[in-house]
Design a protein around this motif. Structure first.
Motif, PDB file in Angstrom:
ATOM      1  N   LEU A 135       9.568   0.263  -4.726  1.00  0.00           N
ATOM      2  CA  LEU A 135       9.136  -0.893  -4.136  1.00  0.00           C
ATOM      3  C   LEU A 135       7.660  -0.713  -3.759  1.00  0.00           C
ATOM      4  O   LEU A 135       6.687  -1.396  -3.687  1.00  0.00           O
ATOM      5  N   VAL A 136       7.333   0.548  -3.188  1.00  0.00           N
ATOM      6  CA  VAL A 136       5.975   0.987  -2.903  1.00  0.00           C
ATOM      7  C   VAL A 136       5.208   0.625  -4.149  1.00  0.00           C
ATOM      8  O   VAL A 136       3.785   0.173  -4.140  1.00  0.00           O
ATOM      9  N   ASP A 137       5.580   1.325  -5.400  1.00  0.00           N
ATOM     10  CA  ASP A 137       4.724   1.257  -6.454  1.00  0.00           C
ATOM     11  C   ASP A 137       4.308  -0.231  -7.110  1.00  0.00           C
ATOM     12  O   ASP A 137       3.563  -0.634  -7.545  1.00  0.00           O
ATOM     13  N   SER A 138       5.518  -1.193  -6.508  1.00  0.00           N
ATOM     14  CA  SER A 138       5.414  -2.524  -6.920  1.00  0.00           C
ATOM     15  C   SER A 138       4.408  -3.241  -5.991  1.00  0.00           C
ATOM     16  O   SER A 138       3.816  -4.202  -6.310  1.00  0.00           O
ATOM     17  N   VAL A 139       4.727  -3.031  -4.648  1.00  0.00           N
ATOM     18  CA  VAL A 139       3.752  -3.728  -3.631  1.00  0.00           C
ATOM     19  C   VAL A 139       2.338  -3.258  -3.584  1.00  0.00           C
ATOM     20  O   VAL A 139       1.483  -3.967  -3.196  1.00  0.00           O
ATOM     21  N   LEU A 140       2.067  -1.800  -3.889  1.00  0.00           N
ATOM     22  CA  LEU A 140       0.942  -1.370  -3.687  1.00  0.00           C
ATOM     23  C   LEU A 140      -0.301  -2.390  -4.363  1.00  0.00           C
ATOM     24  O   LEU A 140      -1.357  -2.466  -3.630  1.00  0.00           O
ATOM     25  N   PRO A 141      -0.261  -2.519  -5.498  1.00  0.00           N
ATOM     26  CA  PRO A 141      -1.142  -3.330  -6.246  1.00  0.00           C
ATOM     27  C   PRO A 141      -1.257  -4.587  -5.666  1.00  0.00           C
ATOM     28  O   PRO A 141      -2.555  -5.172  -5.599  1.00  0.00           O
ATOM     29  N   GLU A 142      -0.368  -5.226  -5.320  1.00  0.00           N
ATOM     30  CA  GLU A 142      -0.446  -6.710  -4.624  1.00  0.00           C
ATOM     31  C   GLU A 142      -1.162  -6.506  -3.433  1.00  0.00           C
ATOM     32  O   GLU A 142      -1.950  -7.436  -3.174  1.00  0.00           O
ATOM     33  N   GLN A 143      -0.737  -5.409  -2.671  1.00  0.00           N
ATOM     34  CA  GLN A 143      -1.340  -5.527  -1.353  1.00  0.00           C
ATOM     35  C   GLN A 143      -2.953  -4.870  -1.530  1.00  0.00           C
ATOM     36  O   GLN A 143      -3.740  -5.704  -0.649  1.00  0.00           O
ATOM     37  N   LEU A 144      -3.177  -4.227  -2.510  1.00  0.00           N
ATOM     38  CA  LEU A 144      -4.573  -4.110  -2.513  1.00  0.00           C
ATOM     39  C   LEU A 144      -5.352  -5.142  -3.078  1.00  0.00           C
ATOM     40  O   LEU A 144      -6.536  -5.492  -2.550  1.00  0.00           O
ATOM     41  N   ALA A 145      -4.855  -5.967  -3.978  1.00  0.00           N
ATOM     42  CA  ALA A 145      -5.389  -7.282  -4.262  1.00  0.00           C
ATOM     43  C   ALA A 145      -5.582  -8.232  -2.986  1.00  0.00           C
ATOM     44  O   ALA A 145      -6.579  -8.825  -3.128  1.00  0.00           O
TER      45      ALA A 145
END
Length: 182
Positions: A135-145
């Motif tokens: 979950l962290v690995d999938s959400v982090l790029p979206e969150q940074l974007a």
């Protein structure tokens, strides 16, 4: 920090008529001799923080997470090892009670696991489950974007300058509070 035309950031805010500029003008009317310079910075930092919290980080919301819950998961992911609840509290700048509540919710969702310490039953160790790590690995790029989009109106050079200035302020505040340095 200058706005590129010789004016200060505070002048630019006043010219733009941001909310804090209005508050500062009102205080200057009531107390004309008062130095409102600190309010121009602290007020804007606080207002920005409040507005960012109100937006609730869209990618996190879609993942069913609050920012504080993501901070717990993120601290476990970026450190790469188990942490005690008190270590998580230090990592996330949260109270022990708040961390306990977040760990309960995240545990119920199967994102973290707790295990007791073999030597001291009062101590718990928390780790990410595979689902939590994914979950962290999938959400982090979206969150940074998402955060990049939030900052898109601020030029790259100004972002770097702002990050540096806020870093200096943070170091001063942490030093005053006697907080440990990483």
């Amino acid at each position: 920090m200058t706005a590129g035309n010789g004016r200060t950031a505070a002048d630019s805010g006043a010219a733009l008529g941001d909310t804090v500029a209005q508050v500062v003008r009102q205080w200057q009317t009531v107390h004309p001799g008062l130095d409102t310079g600190p309010m121009e910075i602290i007020g804007r930092v606080n207002r920005c923080a409040a507005l960012l919290q109100q937006a609730e980080d869209a990618p996190l919301r879609r993942a069913g997470l609050t920012r504080p819950e993501f901070d717990v998961l993120g601290s476990l992911r970026r450190t790469g090892h188990e942490l005690t609840p008190s270590e998580i509290a230090r990592e996330t700048f949260a109270s022990g009670a708040a961390v306990t509540k977040r760990l309960k919710v995240l545990g119920e969702r199967g994102l973290v696991e707790r295990r007791g310490d073999a030597r001291d039953r009062r101590v718990a160790h928390v780790r990410l489950t595979d689902a939590g790590r994914d979950l962290v690995d999938s959400v982090l790029p979206e969150q940074l974007a998402y955060e990049t989009t939030v900052l898109s109106g601020v030029g790259t050079d100004h972002r770097r300058e702002l990050a540096g200035l806020l870093g200096e302020l943070l170091i001063q505040l942490e030093d005053r509070l006697g907080l440990p340095r990483p």
